[in-house]
Design a protein around this motif. Structure first.
Motif, PDB file in Angstrom:
ATOM      1  N   ARG A  67     -33.721 -57.037 -33.837  1.00  0.00           N
ATOM      2  CA  ARG A  67     -32.369 -57.307 -34.336  1.00  0.00           C
ATOM      3  C   ARG A  67     -31.525 -58.073 -33.313  1.00  0.00           C
ATOM      4  NH1 ARG A  67     -28.931 -53.186 -35.186  1.00  0.00           N
ATOM      5  NH2 ARG A  67     -29.880 -51.811 -33.640  1.00  0.00           N
ATOM      6  N   PHE A  68     -31.754 -57.806 -32.043  1.00  0.00           N
ATOM      7  CA  PHE A  68     -30.977 -58.449 -30.977  1.00  0.00           C
ATOM      8  C   PHE A  68     -31.852 -59.450 -30.236  1.00  0.00           C
ATOM      9  CE2 PHE A  68     -27.773 -54.759 -30.009  1.00  0.00           C
ATOM     10  CZ  PHE A  68     -27.450 -54.716 -31.364  1.00  0.00           C
ATOM     11  N   THR A  69     -31.213 -60.509 -29.741  1.00  0.00           N
ATOM     12  CA  THR A  69     -31.907 -61.518 -28.950  1.00  0.00           C
ATOM     13  C   THR A  69     -31.066 -61.873 -27.730  1.00  0.00           C
ATOM     14  OG1 THR A  69     -32.930 -62.468 -30.932  1.00  0.00           O
ATOM     15  CG2 THR A  69     -32.935 -63.812 -28.938  1.00  0.00           C
ATOM     16  N   ILE A  70     -31.685 -61.778 -26.563  1.00  0.00           N
ATOM     17  CA  ILE A  70     -31.017 -62.160 -25.330  1.00  0.00           C
ATOM     18  C   ILE A  70     -31.522 -63.536 -24.903  1.00  0.00           C
ATOM     19  CG2 ILE A  70     -32.724 -60.994 -23.869  1.00  0.00           C
ATOM     20  CD1 ILE A  70     -30.430 -60.344 -21.907  1.00  0.00           C
ATOM     21  N   SER A  71     -30.628 -64.367 -24.403  1.00  0.00           N
ATOM     22  CA  SER A  71     -31.005 -65.693 -23.932  1.00  0.00           C
ATOM     23  C   SER A  71     -30.064 -66.104 -22.804  1.00  0.00           C
ATOM     24  CB  SER A  71     -30.947 -66.713 -25.078  1.00  0.00           C
ATOM     25  OG  SER A  71     -29.624 -66.811 -25.586  1.00  0.00           O
ATOM     26  N   ARG A  72     -30.468 -67.128 -22.068  1.00  0.00           N
ATOM     27  CA  ARG A  72     -29.623 -67.571 -20.964  1.00  0.00           C
ATOM     28  C   ARG A  72     -29.572 -69.091 -20.916  1.00  0.00           C
ATOM     29  NH1 ARG A  72     -31.664 -64.840 -15.797  1.00  0.00           N
ATOM     30  NH2 ARG A  72     -30.012 -66.099 -14.818  1.00  0.00           N
ATOM     31  N   ASP A  73     -28.436 -69.602 -20.456  1.00  0.00           N
ATOM     32  CA  ASP A  73     -28.241 -71.027 -20.241  1.00  0.00           C
ATOM     33  C   ASP A  73     -27.759 -71.167 -18.796  1.00  0.00           C
ATOM     34  OD1 ASP A  73     -27.395 -73.649 -20.083  1.00  0.00           O
ATOM     35  OD2 ASP A  73     -26.504 -73.676 -22.063  1.00  0.00           O
ATOM     36  N   ASN A  74     -28.672 -71.463 -17.901  1.00  0.00           N
ATOM     37  CA  ASN A  74     -28.321 -71.507 -16.480  1.00  0.00           C
ATOM     38  C   ASN A  74     -27.339 -72.627 -16.174  1.00  0.00           C
ATOM     39  OD1 ASN A  74     -29.887 -69.268 -15.892  1.00  0.00           O
ATOM     40  ND2 ASN A  74     -31.673 -70.491 -15.309  1.00  0.00           N
ATOM     41  N   ALA A  75     -27.376 -73.705 -16.937  1.00  0.00           N
ATOM     42  CA  ALA A  75     -26.451 -74.815 -16.710  1.00  0.00           C
ATOM     43  C   ALA A  75     -25.007 -74.381 -16.966  1.00  0.00           C
ATOM     44  CB  ALA A  75     -26.811 -75.991 -17.593  1.00  0.00           C
ATOM     45  N   LYS A  76     -24.836 -73.379 -17.833  1.00  0.00           N
ATOM     46  CA  LYS A  76     -23.501 -72.877 -18.153  1.00  0.00           C
ATOM     47  C   LYS A  76     -23.200 -71.534 -17.503  1.00  0.00           C
ATOM     48  CE  LYS A  76     -23.255 -75.198 -22.651  1.00  0.00           C
ATOM     49  NZ  LYS A  76     -23.068 -75.024 -24.112  1.00  0.00           N
ATOM     50  N   ASN A  77     -24.126 -71.054 -16.666  1.00  0.00           N
ATOM     51  CA  ASN A  77     -23.958 -69.741 -16.033  1.00  0.00           C
ATOM     52  C   ASN A  77     -23.662 -68.653 -17.068  1.00  0.00           C
ATOM     53  OD1 ASN A  77     -24.335 -70.967 -13.576  1.00  0.00           O
ATOM     54  ND2 ASN A  77     -22.484 -70.170 -12.628  1.00  0.00           N
ATOM     55  N   THR A  78     -24.363 -68.698 -18.175  1.00  0.00           N
ATOM     56  CA  THR A  78     -24.053 -67.810 -19.295  1.00  0.00           C
ATOM     57  C   THR A  78     -25.320 -67.164 -19.848  1.00  0.00           C
ATOM     58  OG1 THR A  78     -22.151 -69.170 -19.897  1.00  0.00           O
ATOM     59  CG2 THR A  78     -22.975 -67.649 -21.561  1.00  0.00           C
ATOM     60  N   VAL A  79     -25.182 -65.892 -20.186  1.00  0.00           N
ATOM     61  CA  VAL A  79     -26.217 -65.161 -20.908  1.00  0.00           C
ATOM     62  C   VAL A  79     -25.610 -64.699 -22.226  1.00  0.00           C
ATOM     63  CG1 VAL A  79     -27.636 -63.084 -20.926  1.00  0.00           C
ATOM     64  CG2 VAL A  79     -27.477 -64.463 -18.859  1.00  0.00           C
ATOM     65  N   TYR A  80     -26.394 -64.774 -23.273  1.00  0.00           N
ATOM     66  CA  TYR A  80     -25.934 -64.412 -24.615  1.00  0.00           C
ATOM     67  C   TYR A  80     -26.708 -63.201 -25.123  1.00  0.00           C
ATOM     68  CZ  TYR A  80     -24.228 -69.213 -24.373  1.00  0.00           C
ATOM     69  OH  TYR A  80     -23.620 -70.383 -23.987  1.00  0.00           O
ATOM     70  N   LEU A  81     -26.058 -62.465 -25.988  1.00  0.00           N
ATOM     71  CA  LEU A  81     -26.732 -61.403 -26.736  1.00  0.00           C
ATOM     72  C   LEU A  81     -26.381 -61.598 -28.205  1.00  0.00           C
ATOM     73  CD1 LEU A  81     -28.521 -58.852 -26.483  1.00  0.00           C
ATOM     74  CD2 LEU A  81     -26.409 -57.512 -26.586  1.00  0.00           C
ATOM     75  N   GLN A  82     -27.329 -62.116 -28.953  1.00  0.00           N
ATOM     76  CA  GLN A  82     -27.146 -62.293 -30.386  1.00  0.00           C
ATOM     77  C   GLN A  82     -27.523 -60.991 -31.062  1.00  0.00           C
ATOM     78  OE1 GLN A  82     -25.991 -65.028 -32.220  1.00  0.00           O
ATOM     79  NE2 GLN A  82     -26.052 -63.573 -33.930  1.00  0.00           N
ATOM     80  N   MET A  83     -26.587 -60.433 -31.810  1.00  0.00           N
ATOM     81  CA  MET A  83     -26.804 -59.135 -32.455  1.00  0.00           C
ATOM     82  C   MET A  83     -26.722 -59.315 -33.961  1.00  0.00           C
ATOM     83  SD  MET A  83     -24.598 -56.675 -29.909  1.00  0.00           S
ATOM     84  CE  MET A  83     -23.032 -57.266 -30.503  1.00  0.00           C
ATOM     85  N   ASN A  84     -27.823 -59.081 -34.635  1.00  0.00           N
ATOM     86  CA  ASN A  84     -27.901 -59.194 -36.092  1.00  0.00           C
ATOM     87  C   ASN A  84     -28.178 -57.828 -36.710  1.00  0.00           C
ATOM     88  OD1 ASN A  84     -27.619 -62.024 -35.824  1.00  0.00           O
ATOM     89  ND2 ASN A  84     -29.842 -62.293 -35.674  1.00  0.00           N
ATOM     90  N   SER A  85     -27.951 -57.740 -37.999  1.00  0.00           N
ATOM     91  CA  SER A  85     -28.213 -56.492 -38.743  1.00  0.00           C
ATOM     92  C   SER A  85     -27.591 -55.297 -38.030  1.00  0.00           C
ATOM     93  CB  SER A  85     -29.725 -56.290 -38.922  1.00  0.00           C
ATOM     94  OG  SER A  85     -30.308 -57.382 -39.587  1.00  0.00           O
ATOM     95  N   LEU A  86     -26.355 -55.443 -37.669  1.00  0.00           N
ATOM     96  CA  LEU A  86     -25.691 -54.391 -36.898  1.00  0.00           C
ATOM     97  C   LEU A  86     -25.542 -53.107 -37.699  1.00  0.00           C
ATOM     98  CD1 LEU A  86     -23.102 -56.614 -35.075  1.00  0.00           C
ATOM     99  CD2 LEU A  86     -24.684 -55.056 -33.943  1.00  0.00           C
TER     100      LEU A  86
END
Length: 128
Positions: A67-86
């Motif tokens: 349901r959740f997906t973690i990803s990172r964009d080092n160029a933006k110094n950002t990590v995301y947590l996409q949360m679906n089907s909450l």
């Protein structure tokens, strides 16, 4: 030293989606493993997802796998947590944390004590 700022939390109905962001300040962000944790009222802080600083390997708690997906964009110094089907049980304050120069570099930890820096948290509330 690194500072972490989470955003993207809010109120959503069950079955909905949110994307959390964790923006880091400071240099060498690419060498930090990042973890997402959450803490509900009256409960201990628990691991949600982690991403390594080398190879971008990911780990998930069983409760969010698929349901959740973690990803990172080092160029933006950002990590995301996409949360679906909450689900209502996902309601908590969500924190990101950074583990500096973690070894082995293709791993991330599920243990809060192994992280060096923490953000202030963002509230996620899922209504039924």
């Amino acid at each position: 030293q690194v500072q972490l700022v989470e955003s993207g939390g809010g109120l959503v109905q069950a079955g909905g989606s949110l994307r959390l962001s964790c923006v880091a300040s400071g240099r060498s962000f690419a060498r930090y493993a990042i973890g997402w944790f959450r803490q509900a009222p009256g409960k201990e802080r628990e691991f949600v997802a982690g991403i390594s600083w080398s190879l971008g390997n990911t780990e998930y708690a069983n409760s969010v796998k698929g349901r959740f997906t973690i990803s990172r964009d080092n160029a933006k110094n950002t990590v995301y947590l996409q949360m679906n089907s909450l689900k209502p049980e996902d309601t908590a304050v969500y924190y990101c944390a950074a583990d500096q120069d973690r070894r082995p570099p293709w791993s991330s930890s599920s243990l809060p004590g192994e992280y060096d820096y923490w953000g202030q948290g963002t509230q996620v509330t899922v209504s039924s």
